[in-house]
Scaffold this motif. Structure first.
Motif, mmCIF file in Angstrom:
data_model
loop_
_atom_site.group_PDB
_atom_site.id
_atom_site.type_symbol
_atom_site.label_atom_id
_atom_site.label_comp_id
_atom_site.label_asym_id
_atom_site.label_seq_id
_atom_site.Cartn_x
_atom_site.Cartn_y
_atom_site.Cartn_z
ATOM 1 N N VAL B 88 0.825 -1.213 0.000
ATOM 2 C CA VAL B 88 0.000 0.000 0.000
ATOM 3 C C VAL B 88 0.858 1.262 0.000
ATOM 4 O O VAL B 88 0.647 2.164 -0.816
ATOM 5 C CB VAL B 88 -0.986 -0.021 1.185
ATOM 6 N N PRO B 89 1.856 1.348 0.875
ATOM 7 C CA PRO B 89 2.720 2.525 0.811
ATOM 8 C C PRO B 89 3.412 2.659 -0.549
ATOM 9 O O PRO B 89 3.721 3.770 -0.973
ATOM 10 C CB PRO B 89 3.745 2.276 1.915
ATOM 11 N N ASP B 92 1.579 4.871 -2.797
ATOM 12 C CA ASP B 92 1.790 6.273 -2.450
ATOM 13 C C ASP B 92 3.129 6.757 -2.992
ATOM 14 O O ASP B 92 3.238 7.838 -3.566
ATOM 15 C CB ASP B 92 1.732 6.403 -0.922
ATOM 16 N N GLN B 96 3.991 9.614 -5.826
ATOM 17 C CA GLN B 96 4.879 10.747 -5.578
ATOM 18 C C GLN B 96 6.094 10.749 -6.493
ATOM 19 O O GLN B 96 6.881 11.684 -6.468
ATOM 20 C CB GLN B 96 5.366 10.728 -4.132
ATOM 21 N N ARG B 114 -8.170 5.858 -6.244
ATOM 22 C CA ARG B 114 -7.632 7.143 -5.816
ATOM 23 C C ARG B 114 -6.575 7.674 -6.778
ATOM 24 O O ARG B 114 -6.620 8.821 -7.183
ATOM 25 C CB ARG B 114 -7.036 6.999 -4.415
ATOM 26 N N TYR B 115 -5.623 6.831 -7.129
ATOM 27 C CA TYR B 115 -4.461 7.349 -7.859
ATOM 28 C C TYR B 115 -4.611 7.262 -9.381
ATOM 29 O O TYR B 115 -4.137 8.126 -10.093
ATOM 30 C CB TYR B 115 -3.186 6.607 -7.442
ATOM 31 N N LYS B 119 -6.472 10.995 -9.049
ATOM 32 C CA LYS B 119 -5.370 11.951 -9.221
ATOM 33 C C LYS B 119 -4.663 11.800 -10.564
ATOM 34 O O LYS B 119 -3.938 12.703 -10.976
ATOM 35 C CB LYS B 119 -4.330 11.750 -8.108
ATOM 36 N N ILE C 99 -3.505 12.441 2.356
ATOM 37 C CA ILE C 99 -3.047 11.910 1.068
ATOM 38 C C ILE C 99 -3.679 12.686 -0.087
ATOM 39 O O ILE C 99 -3.017 13.014 -1.074
ATOM 40 C CB ILE C 99 -3.391 10.404 0.973
ATOM 41 N N ASP C 100 -4.939 13.066 0.095
ATOM 42 C CA ASP C 100 -5.607 13.797 -0.982
ATOM 43 C C ASP C 100 -5.102 15.221 -1.127
ATOM 44 O O ASP C 100 -5.138 15.798 -2.206
ATOM 45 C CB ASP C 100 -7.123 13.820 -0.740
ATOM 46 N N ARG C 102 -2.051 16.399 -0.133
ATOM 47 C CA ARG C 102 -0.608 16.558 0.000
ATOM 48 C C ARG C 102 -0.023 17.423 -1.119
ATOM 49 O O ARG C 102 0.980 18.092 -0.927
ATOM 50 C CB ARG C 102 0.057 15.186 0.002
ATOM 51 N N ASP C 103 -0.638 17.376 -2.287
ATOM 52 C CA ASP C 103 -0.076 18.140 -3.400
ATOM 53 C C ASP C 103 -0.821 19.447 -3.637
ATOM 54 O O ASP C 103 -0.583 20.121 -4.629
ATOM 55 C CB ASP C 103 -0.086 17.299 -4.674
ATOM 56 N N VAL C 229 5.507 8.908 7.925
ATOM 57 C CA VAL C 229 5.004 8.413 6.643
ATOM 58 C C VAL C 229 3.716 9.130 6.289
ATOM 59 O O VAL C 229 3.479 9.510 5.142
ATOM 60 C CB VAL C 229 4.750 6.893 6.727
ATOM 61 N N ILE C 234 6.187 7.598 1.920
ATOM 62 C CA ILE C 234 7.349 6.721 1.975
ATOM 63 C C ILE C 234 8.530 7.405 1.300
ATOM 64 O O ILE C 234 8.357 8.093 0.294
ATOM 65 C CB ILE C 234 7.022 5.423 1.207
ATOM 66 N N LEU C 654 1.825 0.228 9.201
ATOM 67 C CA LEU C 654 2.821 0.666 8.222
ATOM 68 C C LEU C 654 2.592 -0.004 6.875
ATOM 69 O O LEU C 654 2.660 0.622 5.822
ATOM 70 C CB LEU C 654 4.225 0.320 8.718
ATOM 71 N N ALA C 655 2.303 -1.314 6.924
ATOM 72 C CA ALA C 655 2.238 -2.084 5.692
ATOM 73 C C ALA C 655 0.982 -1.744 4.904
ATOM 74 O O ALA C 655 1.005 -1.701 3.681
ATOM 75 C CB ALA C 655 2.269 -3.570 6.018
ATOM 76 N N GLN C 656 -0.100 -1.523 5.599
ATOM 77 C CA GLN C 656 -1.353 -1.284 4.906
ATOM 78 C C GLN C 656 -1.666 0.202 4.799
ATOM 79 O O GLN C 656 -2.709 0.571 4.292
ATOM 80 C CB GLN C 656 -2.507 -1.975 5.658
ATOM 81 N N GLY C 657 -0.788 1.031 5.317
ATOM 82 C CA GLY C 657 -1.116 2.444 5.342
ATOM 83 C C GLY C 657 -2.351 2.684 6.189
ATOM 84 O O GLY C 657 -3.086 3.641 5.994
#
Lengths: 358, 327, 686
Positions: B88-89, B92, B96, B114-115, B119, C99-100, C102-103, C229, C234, C654-657
Motif C-alpha cells: 500500500v505505501p 503512495d 509521488q 484514488r491514484y 489523481k 493523502i488527498d 498533500r499536493d 510516513v 514513503i 505501516l504495511a497497509q497504510g
C-alpha cells in the motif's frame, strides 16, 4: 601595616543591609519586622519559611585597609561579600561604593563596577578549565573588550607578578591548588580594580601553602596599598591580615574592631569563646598592659612604641630586668612591668590604672 | 549560580529560528514546494539515467525486479535503484514519483480508484503475465495421508494435529505479513472453524517456520499464494474453501468464500510513463510466465544467488523471451 | 581541613543540575549506558513514616476514585467498552485527507514541502559528494581525520572498516546510509542543541521540555515511523525526519545537562568579572559543557544509525534496505553482509567521537615534542592538508578508473554464513539429548511463562491493574509518578487496545525477567574477572549495534514463529546494557567497604550478597529500567516474527497504510513505555 585616616570617604559604606532567602514576597517582609529581630534562625525559618543570611549589617570599608569578615560557616559572611557587587541581590538596606549607590545601578553600570572597580578571588578558584593560565588571567580583560595583544601582554605581566612564570601555557588542571589560586589572584588583579574581594581564598589549600599565600597577599597589600575585603573562617588568618575585623554570627556582626580590640576586649561570650585560644601576647600591645608611671619610672628603663606587642615587651622587660616605658613621640604614656605583661598572657582582666606594684 | 540579571534566552532563540527558517527558504527556493513531485535523492547520481523500482518483500517480486533491472542496466544503459516498500505505501510512493514502477500488484481497488482514476498520477502498465492466487495450504504428504483434509469442512477434525504453543488450544492457521491481502480472521469466524489465525508478521518468518515444520514432518495449515518458489521445496496442496463468486468478498466482515485468481498487473508513475523513454517502454512490455518467474525466484531464495546473478543466468538462457521487450 | 563552599543556608540554591537520571541514553552504541549516580537516601524511621503517609494518601484517593468506577462498569477482566474512544473513524479520515491534499494544501506546499525538499537536496548533495570522492577519497579522508583525532590505530581501524564495506559489496549502500546519516545527524544535533540550550538556560523551558524529552527517549523507534510516513509519504524525507526526531532527544538532554551542570563557581567568577549574559554563555557555560555536547553528538550518531536501519521499512534505502530485502528472502548471510557495515560504521563513528571527546580538556602536546608527521598535520593548515590529501586520493581513484568500489573485489560472505545458520537450526531445533531442542524451550517458555502471564493479566479486573500501577508508581516515586502510571494505563484502555497491550506487556515482563537473570549472572562473573570482561566487550558491542533485523530470522529458525522468538530477540538486544551497567555498578562499590568486610573474614558470596549487591543497588535499578525500555523496543519489532499484539498492529499500520490501527497502537506503545519507565525509574524525584 598601613594606618588609615578615617577622615577619607569609605570605599564601601554598608548600612542596615539584609539578605533574606526564601519566597520573594515573604523575604521582603522580614527585614525590620519583629520576627527578624527577636527570633533565632531556626525559629525564623519555621515561622516565615525564610532564612536571613545577612541581618541588619552596617560597616564601612576604608580606603587602603584590609577589612576582614570572619565567622563560622553559615554565619552569612560569604553572602555578605557577594552582596557588595550584587552577585547576590540584597533584600534591604543601603550600599554604596565611593559614595555611589550600588543598589540603584542599572545592569550596565553594575557590569562596569564588576569589571573595573571590584574584583573577586574565590575559594574554589573558578578558573576556566579549557583555557591556559595566560588566557584565564586575561579573561577579565577579554570580557572588557581589550584587544588580544594588549590583554596577553598585561596578563603575562601579572603571571610574573604572582610568581607563575613559565607556566603560562598550562591548563588549570595541571596546577597545584596554590598555583591555581595565584592564577585567580592574577585574574582579579588584571583589571586593576580599586577593591579586591577575597572569599575564603585559602581555605582549600594546605596549611603551608596557605601561609605562603597569606604572605603573598600581605606583600601585595604592602606594595600597592589596595583596599581589600577578606572573608575567612580562620581566626589566625584574620588576625594576621586584618586591619579591622568584623566578626559575624547568624548573619549579624557581633563585634567590629581591630584585632587587638577583638582579642583584648571581646564584646560577648561568643567572641570570648572564639578568641580564647589566641596567643594574646602576640596580638595585644603594650597599650593594654601598661599602667601609669610611678614616680621616677618615666625616666628609666627601655622605651617601647605603643604598637609593640606584649611578646616583644616581655623580651625587653626580661632583658632590662625592670619595667619598660611606653613612649609615643617622646611622651611617656605609661610603663609595663612583668606583672602587667603576665596578666595579659594569663588572660586576666586588663590592668591599666590599677597601679599595682609587685 | 545566583545571578542578579534575568536572562532572556528566548529572544536569542527567536533569532536563531528566524535564521534557520531563512536558511531553509534560501536552500529550497521560495514559493510552493510540492513534495509529491520529488524524486529520490539517490536517483540519477553521477549523471546516469536512473530508474527506481519498488521491490515488494516476496521473492517473486524480487525476481521481476532483478530481471528488469539487469536488462535496464545491461541492455539499455540505465542505473537502477530498488527500494523495498510494502504494497500500500508503494502506491503512495509511486504516486509521488519516488518509485517509477511497481511490477507486480495483487489488486488494490481502493488505491486504483484514488491514484489511477482520481489523481491520475499513476498509469496502468499492463499485465505481468502471471496469475496470482491466494489460498489455504497443507503439506502434500499430509493431504495424501488424510485426503479429506483438503475440504475446509473437515479441518476441525485435524485441529489437534495443527496445534502449536501460539494457537491458544485450537488449530493454527498461519498467516504471513500484515501487508498481504487476507480475510482469514473473518473466514475462520464465518465458517465456524476451530482454528486460530497466527500472524507470522513477515513472509520471512512464515517461510522459515514452514521449512522448519517440513523438516520436522509436522502437519501445518498456512495461508499461501501462487506463484511461489517455496512449492518446489515444500510441496503443498490447497484446501478447498467455499467457491469464489463475484462480489462474495465485498463485505470484509461477512466474507465466507475462497480468494479469487488475480491477474497480476504493473503500474507506472504517470510522468515516468510519459517521459521515461526506453525504460518506460520496456517496463510496459515486460511480460512473462509463472514458470519463468519461479525459475528466477528459486535461484534467489534457494540457491542464494544474488538477484543480479540470478537475473544474469536467466537472461543468458532466455534471450528469445526478453528480446521482444526491448523493441 | 574541610572547606565550606558557601555559607548560604541549604535550600536556597537553585535545584542542582543533573537531577534525576543522568543517562538513560539509548544504548544504540557501544559505551553508552553508563550508570547514573542515583542517590539513595538513607531510610530513617521518620522518613519511612513520612514515606508511608505519602504512599497511603494517594493510594486512598485512587481507591476512592476507582471503586465507584468499578461498580458502574463491572465486567470481568476487560476494559469497559463505555470508557473507550474509537478513533479509527477520525484517524482514517485524517489519513485520507492528508493523502488527498498533500499536493495542493498550502500547509504541505509551503511548509512540509520545503522541509522535504531541503532534506532531499541535502542528502543528495552529500551523496553526490561521497560518490565523487570515490572509495579512495572517502577512505583516505576518514583515516586521516581519525589519525588527527586519535592516532594510527584508529586510523587503521577506520580504513579497514571502509575497505570491509567495499569488500562486502556494500559500497554504494554504505554511502547512501552515510549521506542520510550525515544530514539526519547534523539536523538532530542542531535541533537537539537548540532545545538543550533552551532547557539548559531557562528553568521554565526545562520544566516543559524535560518530560517530553524523557518520554521521547524511551519510545521504541517503530512508533516514530508512521506519523512521518503520514505526512511525508514513503521515502528518504520521512526516514531522515524520523531519524532526526529519534536522535535529537539525547542531544538535547545532554546539552541541557551540560549547561545546567556548569561549575557554579566558574559561572560566578565570570559574573564577578562583569561578563554579560552572552559572554557568560559563549566563554564559560558552553565551553564548560563541551564534553557533554560531544557525548550528545556521539549519542545522536548512534541512535541515528540504529534508526536509519529501522527506517528502511519506510524507504530509507541504503544498508538498512539491503538488510530488509535480505530478510524477505530469508537470507541471513546477505542480511549479515549488509549488517556488518552498519556495525563497522557504528564502531568507527563512536570511537572517533570518543577520541574527539578525550582530546577536549587534555593538554595539547607541545608541537616540538610531537612526531614530525603529526606536526605537519596540526593547526588549520593541517586541516587544509588533510582535505587536500583526501582530494588527491579521490582524484587518484578517478584516474585509476575505480571511483566506485571495483565490482570484482568482493568477498562472498553469504554462503558460509547461511550454511552455518542452516547447520545451527538443523541441529539445535529439536531432538537435542537431555536439554531438548530450542523448539521445546520455546514451547515451554510460551506455555509455562508467557501464556499464564498473559491470561493472568487479561483476566485481572482492569481497575485492579490500575490500582497496581498506582501502587508501583508510589513505591518507585511520588504521587506524580503514580498519576503518570495510572493515566498511561488508563489511556491504553481508552484507546481500545487493552487486550493487545496486556499481551505485549506480558511479553515484556517475561523477557525482562530472562534478561535480568542472565544479565546479573553474567555481570557478577564479569565484575570478578577483568579478563572475562575484556572478552565480553566486543560481543556486547556487536549485540548492541547489529540491526535487530539481522538476527530476527535465525531466531525464528530456532524458536519458531510466535512470541518466543520476539522475546529471545529482545533478550539479545537488552542484555548488553544490563550487563554493562551492572558490571560497572558492582565495580564501583567503595573499595574501602569491601576491604573492611574482607578483613572481617567474609566469604566471596557473603561479600557479594551483603555488600556488593546492596551497595550497587542504584546501578541495579538503572539496569532494570534500561532492560524494560530496551525490551519493549524489540518486542514491538517482534511483530515481524509473530510477536503479535501491539507490534503486529504497528507493522500492519505501516504495511497497509492503515493509520487508525497503526497510530492507535503507536500511542498505546507510548503509554506502555511511559508506564514501564516510570514505575522502574531508579532515581526518585523530590
Amino acid at each position: 601595616m598601613n594606618t588609615t585616616t578615617p577622615a577619607e570617604a569609605p570605599v564601601f559604606a554598608v548600612d542596615g543591609l539584609w539578605k533574606v532567602f526564601g519566597p520573594e514576597k515573604a523575604a521582603a517582609r522580614v527585614p525590620g519586622s519583629a520576627d527578624a529581630t527577636g527570633l533565632s534562625a531556626t525559629e525564623l525559618r519555621e515561622r516565615t519559611g525564610c532564612t536571613a543570611a545577612v541581618r541588619d549589617v552596617t560597616f564601612d570599608v576604608r580606603k587602603g585597609e584590609v577589612f576582614v569578615v570572619m565567622g563560622l560557616s553559615g554565619s552569612g559572611k560569604s553572602t555578605l561579600v557577594r552582596c557588595l557587587t550584587r552577585l547576590i541581590e540584597p533584600t534591604a538596606g543601603s550600599l554604596s561604593i565611593d559614595g555611589e549607590d550600588v543598589l540603584a545601578m542599572d545592569a550596565g553600570r553594575l557590569r562596569a563596577l564588576r569589571r573595573h572597580r571590584a574584583a573577586m578571588v574565590f575559594q574554589h578558584f573558578g578558573l576556566l578549565p579549557h583555557r591556559t593560565v595566560l588566557d584565564n588571567v586575561a579573561y577579565g580583560l577579554e570580557i572588557q573588550g581589550v584587544g588580544r595583544g594588549d590583554r596577553r601582554d598585561r596578563a603575562a605581566e601579572l603571571v610574573a607578578k604572582v610568581g607563575l612564570e613559565g607556566l603560562e601555557e598550562r591548563r588549570p588542571g595541571q596546577l597545584s591548588g596554590g598555583q591555581q589560586q595565584r592564577v585567580g589572584l592574577a585574574r582579579a588583579l588584571a583589571a586593576d580594580p580599586e577593591v579586591l574581594l577575597f572569599d575564603e581564598p585559602f581555605s582549600a589549600l594546605d596549611p603551608l601553602i596557605r601561609r605562603e599565600m597569606q604572605e603573598e597577599v600581605a606583600r601585595l597589600h604592602h606594595e600597592e596599598g589596595r583596599t581589600m575585603v577578606f572573608i575567612t573562617h580562620d581566626l589566625a588568618e584574620a588576625l594576621r591580615l586584618g586591619d579591622r575585623i568584623a566578626l559575624m554570627r547568624d548573619g549579624r556582626i557581633v563585634q567590629l574592631g581591630t584585632p587587638e580590640e577583638i582579642v583584648g576586649s571581646p564584646a560577648d561570650d561568643y567572641v570570648r569563646d572564639f578568641v580564647r585560644d589566641v596567643p594574646r601576647e602576640q596580638v595585644l600591645t603594650v597599650r593594654t598592659a601598661m599602667r601609669p608611671a610611678a614616680a621616677g619610672e618615666a625616666e628609666r628603663g627601655p622605651a617601647l612604641a605603643p604598637a609593640t606587642t606584649v611578646v616583644e615587651a616581655i623580651e625587653a622587660v626580661a632583658r632590662s630586668g625592670g619595667p619598660a616605658r611606653v613612649v609615643d613621640h617622646g611622651r611617656c604614656l605609661g610603663v609595663v612591668d612583668d606583672a602587667g605583661l603576665l596578666a595579659v598572657v594569663a588572660g586576666l582582666p586588663a590592668t591599666p590604672g590599677r597601679g599595682v606594684a609587685a | 549560580m545566583r545571578d542578579a540579571h534575568p536572562r532572556r534566552p528566548l529572544g536569542r532563540h527567536g533569532a536563531t529560528l528566524l535564521a534557520a527558517t531563512t536558511a531553509l527558504a534560501a536552500l529550497t527556493g521560495c514559493g510552493a514546494a510540492d513534495m509529491t513531485r520529488q524524486s529520490s535523492p539517490y536517483a540519477a547520481a553521477q549523471g546516469a539515467k536512473t530508474v527506481t523500482l519498488s521491490v515488494q518483500s516476496w521473492v517473486g517480486a524480487q525476481a521481476n525486479t532483478a530481471v528488469a533491472s539487469y536488462l535496464l542496466e545491461h541492455e539499455l544503459g540505465y542505473r537502477v535503484d530498488t527500494v523495498q516498500v510494502d504494497e500500500v505505501p508503494a502506491w503512495d510512493a509511486l504516486s509521488q514519483g519516488r518509485v517509477d514502477a511497481i511490477l507486480e500488484d495483487w489488486g488494490h481497488p481502493e488505491q486504483e480508484e484514488r491514484y489511477v482514476r482520481g489523481k491520475k498520477t499513476i498509469t496502468p502498465g499492463g499485465e505481468l503475465g502471471v496469475t496470482g492466487h491466494i489460498g489455504w495450504f497443507v503439506p502434500t504428504w499430509f493431504a495424501e495421508e488424510h485426503p479429506d483434509v483438503t475440504d475446509w469442512k473437515n479441518l476441525d477434525k485435524y485441529a489437534d494435529l495443527l496445534r502449536t504453543p501460539e494457537s491458544r488450544g485450537k488449530g493454527q492457521l498461519m498467516d504471513g505479513s500484515p501487508s498481504y491481502v487476507t480475510n482469514d480472521k473473518a473466514l475462520v469466524k464465518n465458517l465456524g472453524l476451530d482454528l486460530e489465525v497466527v500472524f507470522a508478521g513477515s513472509e520471512a518468518a512464515q517461510i522459515t517456520q514452514i521449512k522448519q515444520f517440513a523438516k520436522e514432518h509436522k502437519p501445518f495449515l498456512t495461508y499461501w499464494y501462487e506463484p511461489q518458489w517455496l512449492f518446489q521445496r515444500v510441496p503443498m496442496t490447497e484446501v478447498k474453501l467455499p467457491e469464489y463468486t463475484e462480489g462474495c468478498a465485498d463485505d470484509p466482515q461477512k466474507v465466507a468464500c475462497a480468494y479469487p485468481h488475480t491477474p497480476l498487473r504493473k503500474y507506472l508513475n504517470t510522468r515516468f510513463a510519459e517521459s521515461g523513454g526506453k525504460a518506460a517502454g520496456f517496463l510496459k512490455k515486460f511480460h512473462w510466465t509463472k514458470e519463468q518467474q519461479n525459475e528466477v525466484s528459486l535461484m534467489i531464495a534457494e540457491e542464494k544467488l544474488s538477484p543480479q546473478q540470478a537475473a544474469k543466468k536467466w537472461v543468458e538462457r532466455n534471450e528469445n523471451v526478453w528480446k521482444p521487450w526491448l523493441t | 581541613m574541610t572547606a565550606t563552599r558557601t555559607h548560604t543556608p541549604p535550600g536556597t540554591r537553585p535545584a542542582g543540575p543533573a537531577r534525576g537520571r543522568q543517562s538513560v541514553d539509548r544504548p544504540a552504541g557501544p559505551r553508552t549506558a553508563h550508570t547514573a549516580a542515583a542517590q539513595d537516601r538513607p531510610r530513617r524511621p521518620l522518613a519511612a513514616l513520612a514515606a508511608r503517609r505519602a504512599f497511603l494518601v494517594p493510594m486512598g484517593v485512587a481507591v476512592a476514585l476507582l471503586i465507584p468506577l468499578a461498580v458502574v462498569f463491572p465486567g470481568a477482566g476487560s476494559w469497559p467498552a463505555a470508557l473507550t474512544a474509537d478513533l479509527s473513524g477520525p484517524l482514517g479520515r485524517a489519513g485520507d485527507w492528508i493523502i488527498d491534499h498533500r499536493d495542493s494544501h498550502p500547509l504541505f506546499l509551503y511548509f512540509f514541502g520545503h522541509i522535504s525538499n531541503a532534506v532531499v537536496v541535502s542528502v543528495r548533495a552529500v551523496y553526490v559528494l561521497l560518490l565523487a570522492a570515490g572509495w579512495t577519497g572517502v577512505t583516505a579522508l576518514a583515516a586521516l581525520v581519525a589519525w588527527r583525532l586519535a592516532g594510527i590505530r584508529l586510523a587503521l581501524t577506520c580504513a579497514a572498516a571502509f575497505v570491509a564495506c567495499g569488500l562486502l559489496g556494500m559500497w554504494v549502500p554504505t554511502m547512501q546510509t552515510l549521506a542520510l546519516m550525515a544530514v539526519a545527524v547534523a539536523a538532530s544535533v542542531v535541533l537537539g542543541a537548540l532545545l538543550g540550550l533552551a532547557a539548559g538556560l531557562s528553568p521554565r523551558a526545562d520544566r516543559v521540555l524535560r518530560p517530553v524529552l524523557d518520554t521521547m527517549q524511551i519510545l521504541p523507534a517503530f512508533a516514530y515511523l508512521l506519523p512521518m510516513v503520514l505526512v511525508f509519504g514513503i521515502g528518504v524525507p520521512a526516514a531522515v525526519l524520523a531519524t532526526v526526531v529519534y536522535a535529537a532527544p539525547p542531544m538535547a538532554r545532554l546539552t541541557a545537562l551540560g549547561l545546567r551542570g556548569a561549575d557554579a563557581g566558574v559561572m560566578e567568577a565570570a559574573a564577578s568579572l562583569g561578563a554579560t549574559g552572552r559572554q557568560r554563555l559563549l566563554t564559560a557555560r558552553l565551553p564548560l559543557a563541551r564534553r557533554q555536547l560531544l557525548l550528545g553528538v556521539n549519542q545522536a550518531i548512534m541512535t541515528g544509525l540504529s534508526m536509519a536501519v529501522i527506517a528502511s521499512v519506510i524507504g530509507a534505502g541504503g544498508l538498512g534496505d539491503r538488510v530488509y530485502q535480505a530478510l524477505a528472502s530469508v537470507d541471513v548471510g546477505a542480511a549479515l553482509a549488509a549488517g556488518i557495515p552498519i556495525v563497522l560504521l557504528a564502531v568507527v563513528l563512536d570511537r572517533t567521537a570518543d577520541a574527539a571527546g578525550r582530546r577536549i580538556g587534555a593538554t595539547p602536546v607541545p608541537a616540538r615534542e610531537q612526531h614530525l608527521l603529526r606536526r605537519v598535520f596540526c593547526g588549520w593548515y593541517g586541516r587544509l592538508l588533510t582535505f587536500l590529501v583526501a582530494v588527491a586520493a579521490a582524484v587518484a581513484g578517478r584516474v585509476a578508473g575505480s571511483s566506485l568500489w571495483p565490482g570484482s573485489w568482493t568477498v562472498p560472505l553469504a554462503d558460509p554464513v547461511n550454511s552455518a545458520v542452516a547447520w545451527m537450526t538443523g541441529h539445535l531445533y529439536s531432538g537435542v539429548p537431555v536439554v531438548g531442542g530450542t523448539a521445546d524451550w520455546a514451547a515451554r517458555f510460551t506455555g509455562w511463562i508467557l501464556d499464564p502471564l498473559r491470561s493472568g493479566l487479561q483476566a485481572a479486573p482492569w481497575w485492579l491493574l490500575l490500582l497496581l500501577a498506582c501502587a508501583l508508581g508510589l513505591l518507585a516515586g511520588t504521587w506524580r509518578t503514580a498519576l503518570t502510571a495510572v493515566l498511561a494505563l488508563g489511556a491504553i484502555g481508552a484507546l481500545g487496545v487493552w487486550e493487545a497491550s496486556l499481551d505485549t506487556l506480558s511479553q515484556v515482563l517475561a523477557a525482562v525477567a530472562v534478561t535480568l537473570v542472565l544479565g546479573f549472572a553474567i555481570a557478577v562473573g564479569a565484575a570478578r574477572s577483568a579478563r572475562a570482561e575484556r572478552l565480553l566487550r566486543p560481543v556486547l558491542d556487536v549485540c548492541q549495534t547489529l540491526p535487530q533485523f539481522v538476527y530476527l530470522i535465525p531466531v525464528v529458525a530456532l524458536f519458531g514463529v510466535g512470541r518466543a522468538p520476539a522475546a529471545a530477540a529482545a533478550v539479545v538486544y537488552a542484555l548488553p546494557a544490563v550487563v554493562r551497567i551492572t558490571t560497572q555498578g558492582l565495580r564501583e562499590v567503595d573499595p574501602a567497604v569491601v576491604e573492611s568486610v574482607r578483613s572481617l573474614g567474609a566469604s566471596r558470596s557473603q561479600l557479594l550478597r551483603q555488600v556488593q549487591l546492596p551497595l550497587a543497588r542504584p546501578a541495579l535499578l538503572l539496569a532494570v529500567n534500561q532492560a524494560v525500555v530496551l525490551v519493549l523496543a524489540v518486542v514491538i519489532i517482534g511483530g515481524l516474527v509473530g510477536g503479535g499484539a501491539l507490534g503486529y498492529d504497528v507493522v500492519l499500520g505501516l504495511a497497509q497504510g492503515d493509520l487508525a490501527t497503526g497510530l492507535v497502537a503507536g500511542a498505546a506503545i507510548v503509554c506502555l513505555g511511559l508506564l514501564l519507565d516510570r514505575v522502574t525509574q531508579p532515581a526518585k524525584e523530590d
